[in-house]
Design an enzyme around this catalytic site. Structure first.
Site, PDB file in Angstrom:
ATOM      1  N   SER A  64       0.839  -1.214   0.000  1.00  0.00           N
ATOM      2  CA  SER A  64       0.000   0.000   0.000  1.00  0.00           C
ATOM      3  C   SER A  64       0.870   1.258   0.000  1.00  0.00           C
ATOM      4  O   SER A  64       0.610   2.213  -0.730  1.00  0.00           O
ATOM      5  CB  SER A  64      -0.892   0.029   1.245  1.00  0.00           C
ATOM      6  OG  SER A  64      -1.827  -1.007   1.195  1.00  0.00           O
ATOM      7  N   ASP A  94      -6.795  -8.222   4.505  1.00  0.00           N
ATOM      8  CA  ASP A  94      -5.930  -9.001   3.603  1.00  0.00           C
ATOM      9  C   ASP A  94      -5.324 -10.232   4.288  1.00  0.00           C
ATOM     10  O   ASP A  94      -4.750 -11.091   3.621  1.00  0.00           O
ATOM     11  CB  ASP A  94      -4.796  -8.118   3.055  1.00  0.00           C
ATOM     12  CG  ASP A  94      -5.325  -7.046   2.110  1.00  0.00           C
ATOM     13  OD1 ASP A  94      -6.472  -7.178   1.636  1.00  0.00           O
ATOM     14  OD2 ASP A  94      -4.591  -6.074   1.854  1.00  0.00           O
ATOM     15  N   GLN A 121      -9.001   2.244  -0.504  1.00  0.00           N
ATOM     16  CA  GLN A 121      -8.873   2.568  -1.932  1.00  0.00           C
ATOM     17  C   GLN A 121      -9.874   3.655  -2.312  1.00  0.00           C
ATOM     18  O   GLN A 121      -9.527   4.616  -3.012  1.00  0.00           O
ATOM     19  CB  GLN A 121      -9.079   1.314  -2.771  1.00  0.00           C
ATOM     20  CG  GLN A 121      -7.966   0.290  -2.566  1.00  0.00           C
ATOM     21  CD  GLN A 121      -8.208  -1.010  -3.300  1.00  0.00           C
ATOM     22  OE1 GLN A 121      -9.255  -1.218  -3.914  1.00  0.00           O
ATOM     23  NE2 GLN A 121      -7.242  -1.910  -3.242  1.00  0.00           N
ATOM     24  N   ARG A 171     -13.722  -6.717 -11.005  1.00  0.00           N
ATOM     25  CA  ARG A 171     -13.853  -6.063  -9.690  1.00  0.00           C
ATOM     26  C   ARG A 171     -14.667  -4.772  -9.783  1.00  0.00           C
ATOM     27  O   ARG A 171     -14.582  -4.040 -10.769  1.00  0.00           O
ATOM     28  CB  ARG A 171     -12.454  -5.813  -9.105  1.00  0.00           C
ATOM     29  CG  ARG A 171     -11.769  -7.147  -8.826  1.00  0.00           C
ATOM     30  CD  ARG A 171     -10.450  -6.982  -8.161  1.00  0.00           C
ATOM     31  NE  ARG A 171     -10.597  -6.456  -6.810  1.00  0.00           N
ATOM     32  CZ  ARG A 171      -9.578  -6.166  -6.024  1.00  0.00           C
ATOM     33  NH1 ARG A 171      -8.340  -6.344  -6.473  1.00  0.00           N
ATOM     34  NH2 ARG A 171      -9.776  -5.708  -4.822  1.00  0.00           N
ATOM     35  N   ARG A 230     -12.423 -14.699  -2.129  1.00  0.00           N
ATOM     36  CA  ARG A 230     -11.549 -15.400  -1.167  1.00  0.00           C
ATOM     37  C   ARG A 230     -12.325 -16.332  -0.241  1.00  0.00           C
ATOM     38  O   ARG A 230     -11.761 -17.298   0.262  1.00  0.00           O
ATOM     39  CB  ARG A 230     -10.722 -14.388  -0.362  1.00  0.00           C
ATOM     40  CG  ARG A 230      -9.616 -13.789  -1.220  1.00  0.00           C
ATOM     41  CD  ARG A 230      -8.726 -12.810  -0.477  1.00  0.00           C
ATOM     42  NE  ARG A 230      -7.593 -12.450  -1.340  1.00  0.00           N
ATOM     43  CZ  ARG A 230      -6.840 -11.380  -1.172  1.00  0.00           C
ATOM     44  NH1 ARG A 230      -7.077 -10.545  -0.179  1.00  0.00           N
ATOM     45  NH2 ARG A 230      -5.832 -11.142  -1.991  1.00  0.00           N
ATOM     46  N   SER A 275     -13.171   1.472   3.038  1.00  0.00           N
ATOM     47  CA  SER A 275     -12.239   1.117   1.964  1.00  0.00           C
ATOM     48  C   SER A 275     -11.184   2.188   1.815  1.00  0.00           C
ATOM     49  O   SER A 275     -11.496   3.346   1.526  1.00  0.00           O
ATOM     50  CB  SER A 275     -12.996   0.953   0.640  1.00  0.00           C
ATOM     51  OG  SER A 275     -12.078   0.987  -0.438  1.00  0.00           O
TER      52      SER A 275
HETATM   53  C1  S3P Z   1      -5.556  -1.324  -0.043  1.00  0.00           C
HETATM   54  C2  S3P Z   1      -6.766  -1.333   0.588  1.00  0.00           C
HETATM   55  C3  S3P Z   1      -7.557  -2.552   0.850  1.00  0.00           C
HETATM   56  C4  S3P Z   1      -6.705  -3.809   0.697  1.00  0.00           C
HETATM   57  C5  S3P Z   1      -5.841  -3.769  -0.528  1.00  0.00           C
HETATM   58  C6  S3P Z   1      -4.913  -2.562  -0.497  1.00  0.00           C
HETATM   59  C7  S3P Z   1      -4.876  -0.039  -0.259  1.00  0.00           C
HETATM   60  O1  S3P Z   1      -8.613  -2.616  -0.055  1.00  0.00           O
HETATM   61  O2  S3P Z   1      -7.535  -4.948   0.669  1.00  0.00           O
HETATM   62  O3  S3P Z   1      -5.073  -4.953  -0.613  1.00  0.00           O
HETATM   63  O4  S3P Z   1      -3.670  -0.020  -0.538  1.00  0.00           O
HETATM   64  O5  S3P Z   1      -5.544   1.004  -0.148  1.00  0.00           O
HETATM   65  P1  S3P Z   1      -9.981  -1.789   0.192  1.00  0.00           P
HETATM   66  O6  S3P Z   1      -9.617  -0.402   0.385  1.00  0.00           O
HETATM   67  O7  S3P Z   1     -10.817  -2.005  -1.024  1.00  0.00           O
HETATM   68  O8  S3P Z   1     -10.613  -2.436   1.388  1.00  0.00           O
END
Ligand code: S3P
Length: 429
Positions: free
Chosen positions: A22, A315, A169, A122, A346, A167
């Site tokens: 990340s 994760d 992301q 996705r 998963r 989230s």
């Molecule tokens: C991540 C956020 C997580 C995680 C992914 C990496 C990131 O996803 O599962 O492997 O770097 O912001 P989500 O934000 O969709 O939960």
């Protein structure tokens, strides 16, 4: 490719795991949008972050690789990305795809983005919809639900938006769009997701106000280049934590692991199972805490994993499921429906593959119920094209009778190129 693992009783040694995925993605994104030259050390040079690097190079950003894990990024400035002449390929990376959508929406360019078979399934509406409220022009399959996405950069305006799921992301996508937008963007999330973006905004000199799970950012702030030292990825360390806990008489020391509390749900869950992991050599660099983790084999007990803990270990649920097969009692994992839209489904993948090894595991819509301890037996299992499923099954193979073959193990290169070598060193150690 296949990875074959045999039963192991005695994992021993001191290891380091590769850089946090990340933080590595974000170091390129922030470095690209900053003024000046950003220096990154400890970068994760695995496939996912290389996808991010190639996308930004295609957007005109000069990135110098000083070594495998050390980069210099010549910042293009907040709105300085160039129109790419190729389709941007985000590979297997949800983080790249979702955050880049927000960054591109506020640039002065047109871009098309797609990725591999997993990324094409996705959900992207979770970023496309709020970005459209900000005035973004985005087109995509299913009305903007799936890549390929086409983005025509425009002037964005700040919004108030409540995220439906926690989230990082989505939060990061909208914070980056908010940085590029006119006015204020105010976000809330139902529980706290990883906060690397918030920490990096501070490191790069931007102001963000945080009130619990509410974030306010004002558009137009410049980012200033910084030095980013990326800690080891706790998500990669998690495989060796569980391996050391369940395999015979093991003791493993994992140095320089990122222990940001929005990521340490795995430590809390394993602690509740009786793992007794010790932290040492704590420090803080580049606004991210890190420590060594000392893990020794223990008799584990079952636990319940739910609610606000889920985003803090999302994760790591595949590897926690492996630990649960060896723990006494019934482990319940719920509120984790997000697992169905990760690199693979998963929940389905784990249930299917662990059943082949003789585990007592039941699928729930939003989680799993696992009874233990069960003796596992070696089997031919499949990664479902998912790096974390592949590595979790390899760890299961360490406690299974006979030989376990993980098919389609090449997925491991998404996040951990040295996984097999490090495992072999600990077995031999
Ligand atoms: C991540 C956020 C997580 C995680 C992914 C990496 C990131 O996803 O599962 O492997 O770097 O912001 P989500 O934000 O969709 O939960």
């Amino acid at each position: 490719m296949e990875l074959t693992v045999k039963k192991a009783h005695n994992l021993k040694g001191t290891i380091r795991v590769p850089g946090d995925k990340s933080i590595s993605h974000r170091s390129i994104m922030f470095g690209a949008l900053a003024e000046g030259v950003t220096h990154v050390t400890g970068f994760l040079a695995a496939d996912d972050c290389i996808s991010t690097m190639h996308c930004f190079e295609a957007l005109g950003v000069e990135i110098e690789r000083l070594s495998e894990t050390e980069l210099k990024i010549n910042g293009a400035g907040l709105k300085g990305l160039k129109e790419p002449s190729v389709v941007l390929d985000t590979g297997n990376s949800g983080t790249t795809t979702r955050i880049l959508t927000g960054i591109l929406a506020g640039q002065n360019l047109f871009a098309v983005m797609t990725g591999d078979a997993s990324i094409r399934k996705r959900p992207m509406a979770r970023v496309v919809e709020p970005l459209r409220f900000m005035g973004a022009q985005i087109w995509g399959r299913g009305g903007g639900t799936y890549v390929p996405l086409a983005i025509n950069g425009s002037t964005l305006k700040g919004i108030r938006y409540d995220l439906a799921v926690a989230s990082a992301q989505v939060k990061t996508c909208l914070l980056m769009a908010g940085l590029l937008a006119d006015g204020e963007t105010i976000l809330t999330e139902p529980s706290k997701s990883r906060d690397h973006t918030e920490r990096m905004l501070e490191l790069f000199g931007a102001r963000l106000s945080i009130d619990g799970n509410r974030y306010t950012i004002t558009g137009g702030q410049q980012l200033t280049a910084a030095t980013v030292d990326v800690p080891g990825d706790i998500s990669s360390a998690a495989f060796f934590m569980v391996a050391a806990l369940i395999a015979g008489d093991s003791t493993v020391n994992i140095e320089n692991v990122g222990v940001n509390e929005t990521r340490t749900g795995i430590l809390d869950a394993l602690d509740a199972m009786g793992a007794g992991i010790e932290l040492a050599n704590s420090s803080n660099l580049s606004n991210e805490p890190r420590a060594s983790l000392l893990v020794s084999a223990r008799q584990l007990n079952a636990t319940t994993i739910e609610g606000d803990l889920i985003p803090r270990l999302i994760d790591e649920i595949p590897i926690i499921a492996i630990a649960a097969t060896q723990a006494h009692g019934t482990t319940v994992i719920r509120d984790a429906g997000e697992l169905r839209v990760k690199e693979s489904d998963r929940i389905a993948a784990l249930t299917q593959e662990l059943c082949k090894m003789g585990a007592d595991i039941e699928e729930l819509e939003d989680g799993m119920i696992i009874n233990g301890p069960t003796p596992l037996k070696g089997a031919h299992v499949n990664s479902h094209g998912d790096h974390r499923i592949a590595m979790s099954l390899a760890v299961a193979g360490l406690v299974a009778d006979g030989e376990t073959t993980v098919e389609d193990s090449e997925a491991i290169a998404i996040s951990y190129l040295e996984f097999e070598g490090t495992l072999a060193a600990l077995i031999g150690g």
